[in-house]
Design an enzyme around this catalytic site. Structure first.
Site, short mmCIF file in Angstrom:
data_model
loop_
_atom_site.label_atom_id
_atom_site.label_comp_id
_atom_site.label_asym_id
_atom_site.label_seq_id
_atom_site.Cartn_x
_atom_site.Cartn_y
_atom_site.Cartn_z
CG ASP A 75 9.75 8.88 2.89
OD1 ASP A 75 10.42 8.24 1.95
OD2 ASP A 75 9.09 8.76 2.37
CD GLU A 137 8.94 3.18 -0.59
OE1 GLU A 137 8.87 2.36 -1.42
OE2 GLU A 137 8.66 3.29 0.27
#
Length: 388
Positions: A75, A137
């Site tokens: 991400d 994350e």
């Protein structure tokens, strides 16, 4: 014939997927899964509860312990409100820099890791190489724990070293602060502000809790840091509130106030102790509110929990990466990573990746060509070490 992409081409492909944390990362995961399968590398998905996101892990080499796992997240942070000179989801090279969202943090390392996996399969290794790609994350290291747990539960041979490739300029980082966050909802009682003594302003009482952060930060700054914590900048635990919302009008005591209160905790202190101290302060302020009106209070919702990375004594991960980089300096960082989550689950973990953290999350994010090439050279040396 199966196409084998260069590390640069792999990064360009990964950047093309706009995997902002609020959106699904499944198109990227599906592509990686297929690319690995084309090279006879099986992989395993670990979906989240919604089925809209997934982590992925894979293994190349003998079914034995003692290998290396390369860990990265898929991400990226949003580009909303940022002014970019190029398309953020296309890699553009200019003046020795590779621009694009995630080039630095951290699809550059992801691409290098995928390249290394295919090379390990092609060249052959006597010690395993593993890949671990997580999700979410950037919103609190949410996706790594279930992925790591699945890796362990599957019986995949445990690696002796986990390399988390957050941007460190290819320097060895052996410690980072832990992270803790709470969503705070202040429940006030509305009255006309001329009768403030009868009302409870959720905003004004929320300000008391926020100002407590200022007081604690000042106290922590004045203390002598422990040897373990002295290398951090700053060398103490910090508390922070970055956004606040609430209220309906300037002349009404606010019924609601919401904010997220976060902690960055040095390894010499515990998340449990800070949680207890925080909740004690919340109870104190809540009692003041309820003394005015019983229907008020403070609701807490855990937002994230990221364990710190503690420097290891003769840790295999640190020893390996120092051998591969030649870096013998002591390095710790104040931001959180998934390294602490690997360490918490019994892995020897270290942070080392290409790029400068100062470029992460910025408009016109980039990784220098030189740093990307340094990351590729690191992977070549790693592959050689796994053949010996």
């Amino acid at each position: 014939m199966t196409q084998t992409l260069t590390a640069r081409a792999l990064m360009e492909k990964l950047i093309s997927f706009p995997t902002v944390s609020r959106d699904s990362n499944l198109p990227l995961i599906e592509w990686v899964e297929g690319y690995l399968a084309d090279h006879d590398i099986p992989s395993t998905r670990v979906p989240d509860a919604t089925g809209q996101k997934a982590a992925l892990y894979a293994h190349v080499g003998p079914q034995s312990e003692g290998g290396v796992v390369l860990s990265g997240h898929t991400d990226v942070v949003p580009v909303d409100g940022q002014t970019w000179d190029t398309d953020p989801f296309e890699v553009v090279e200019k003046d020795g820099r590779l621009y694009g969202r995630g080039t630095c943090d951290m699809k550059g390392f992801d691409a290098l890791s995928i390249w290394a996996m295919v090379e390990a399969k092609t060249r052959g290794v006597t010690r395993p190489l593993q890949l671990a790609l997580s999700y979410d994350e950037e919103v609190g290291c949410v996706g790594a724990p279930p992925m790591i747990d699945a890796m362990v539960a599957s019986g995949m041979p445990r690696a002796s070293a986990a390399i988390i490739g957050e941007p460190s300029m290819m320097k060895v980082v052996t410690g980072h602060k832990g992270g803790l966050g709470f969503g705070v909802h202040m429940r006030g009682f509305e009255v006309h502000s001329s009768l403030i003594h009868e009302g409870v302003s959720a905003i004004m009482f929320g300000a008391k809790l926020i100002d407590w952060c200022n007081v604690v930060n000042a106290e922590n700054a004045a203390k002598e840091p422990s040897d373990m914590d002295a290398g951090f900048v700053p060398p103490y635990t910090t508390l922070h509130v970055g956004m606040v919302s609430g209220g309906t009008a300037h002349n009404i005591t606010a019924k609601d106030c919401d904010f997220v209160l976060t902690f960055r905790i040095v390894p010499g202190e515990t998340i449990e102790d800070w949680t207890a101290r925080f909740k004690a302060k919340v109870a104190e302020i809540e009692a003041e509110m309820q003394a005015i009106h019983p229907d008020t209070g403070i609701d807490l919702a855990p937002a994230f929990f990221v364990p710190g990375l503690k420097p290891e004594v003769e840790g295999p991960a640190e020893e390996l990466v120092r051998q591969l980089t030649g870096d013998n300096a002591v390095g710790v960082v104040s931001y959180g990573t998934e390294a602490g989550q690997f360490q918490e689950r019994g892995y020897s973990a270290v942070i080392c990746g290409p790029g400068d953290i100062a470029q992460a999350h910025q408009p016109n994010e980039y990784i220098s060509v030189e740093q990307f090439q340094a990351g590729e050279a690191f992977m070549v040396r790693l592959l050689e070490s796994l053949k010996g």
